[in-house]
Write a protein that holds these residues in place. Structure first.
Motif, short mmCIF file in Angstrom:
data_model
loop_
_atom_site.label_atom_id
_atom_site.label_comp_id
_atom_site.label_asym_id
_atom_site.label_seq_id
_atom_site.Cartn_x
_atom_site.Cartn_y
_atom_site.Cartn_z
N UNK A 4 0.83 -1.20 0.00
CA UNK A 4 0.00 0.00 0.00
C UNK A 4 0.87 1.25 0.00
N UNK A 5 2.07 1.12 -0.55
CA UNK A 5 2.96 2.28 -0.65
C UNK A 5 2.45 3.22 -1.74
N UNK A 6 2.97 4.42 -1.74
CA UNK A 6 2.53 5.44 -2.69
C UNK A 6 2.66 5.04 -4.14
N UNK A 7 3.65 4.21 -4.46
CA UNK A 7 3.84 3.80 -5.85
C UNK A 7 2.72 2.89 -6.36
N UNK A 8 1.86 2.42 -5.47
CA UNK A 8 0.75 1.55 -5.86
C UNK A 8 -0.50 2.35 -6.24
N UNK A 9 -0.41 3.67 -6.27
CA UNK A 9 -1.56 4.51 -6.56
C UNK A 9 -2.24 4.20 -7.88
N UNK A 10 -3.51 4.54 -7.96
CA UNK A 10 -4.27 4.37 -9.20
C UNK A 10 -4.72 2.96 -9.45
N UNK A 11 -4.50 2.51 -10.68
CA UNK A 11 -4.98 1.20 -11.12
C UNK A 11 -4.35 0.07 -10.31
N UNK A 12 -3.09 0.21 -9.92
CA UNK A 12 -2.40 -0.87 -9.20
C UNK A 12 -3.09 -1.21 -7.89
N UNK A 13 -3.44 -0.21 -7.10
CA UNK A 13 -4.09 -0.49 -5.81
C UNK A 13 -5.51 -0.99 -6.04
N UNK A 15 -6.44 -2.92 -8.54
CA UNK A 15 -6.28 -4.32 -8.90
C UNK A 15 -5.93 -5.17 -7.68
N UNK A 16 -5.09 -4.65 -6.81
CA UNK A 16 -4.74 -5.36 -5.58
C UNK A 16 -5.97 -5.55 -4.70
N UNK A 17 -6.78 -4.51 -4.60
CA UNK A 17 -8.01 -4.57 -3.81
C UNK A 17 -8.97 -5.63 -4.36
N UNK A 18 -9.16 -5.63 -5.68
CA UNK A 18 -10.05 -6.62 -6.31
C UNK A 18 -9.54 -8.04 -6.11
N UNK A 35 -4.79 -10.16 7.04
CA UNK A 35 -4.46 -9.21 5.98
C UNK A 35 -3.42 -8.26 6.55
N UNK A 36 -2.28 -8.18 5.89
CA UNK A 36 -1.20 -7.30 6.33
C UNK A 36 -0.92 -6.30 5.22
N UNK A 37 -1.01 -5.03 5.56
CA UNK A 37 -0.77 -3.93 4.62
C UNK A 37 0.58 -3.32 4.96
N UNK A 38 1.36 -2.96 3.93
CA UNK A 38 2.65 -2.34 4.23
C UNK A 38 2.97 -1.19 3.29
N UNK A 65 -12.23 -2.61 1.27
CA UNK A 65 -12.79 -1.54 0.43
C UNK A 65 -12.10 -0.20 0.68
N UNK A 66 -11.48 -0.03 1.86
CA UNK A 66 -10.84 1.25 2.17
C UNK A 66 -9.33 1.23 1.97
N UNK A 67 -8.79 0.12 1.49
CA UNK A 67 -7.34 0.06 1.25
C UNK A 67 -6.97 1.07 0.17
N UNK A 68 -5.89 1.81 0.44
CA UNK A 68 -5.42 2.81 -0.52
C UNK A 68 -3.90 2.80 -0.53
N UNK A 69 -3.32 3.47 -1.47
CA UNK A 69 -1.86 3.57 -1.59
C UNK A 69 -1.38 4.77 -0.78
#
Length: 84
Positions: A4-13, A15-18, A35-38, A65-69
């Motif tokens: 969930x680092x900043x580089x995962x912003x947009x489509x990447x996060x 897709x990870x969420x889905x 579930x572990x977020x980093x 549903x609230x996971x973000x980068x």
């Protein structure tokens, strides 16, 4: 373990969420999960592995549903230790 680092912003996060939603939704009785977020740090959804009960799955799906980068840089070391 979800980046969930900043580089995962947009489509990447997204897709990870889905993907995570599908994985958690497909669990059955007898499965255990967490579930572990980093990012710059890590956070866990539960304090330990939990059984895949309807309640735990529902709680995880609500959180997913609230996971973000938004967790800063990519520091995977402590997250891997927490996973193992």
């Amino acid at each position: 373990l979800v980046d969930c680092s900043g580089s995962m912003g947009g489509v990447s996060i997204e897709q990870a969420r889905l993907a995570l939603e599908k994985i958690v939704s497909s669990m059955t009785a007898g499965d255990f999960f967490n579930v572990i977020l980093f990012g710059s740090s890590h956070e866990t959804l539960f304090n330990t592995m939990v059984p895949a009960t309807k309640t735990n799955i529902s709680h995880a799906l609500q959180k997913i549903t609230s996971i973000d980068a938004n967790l800063g840089g990519t520091e995977i070391g402590s997250a891997l230790q927490a996973t193992y």
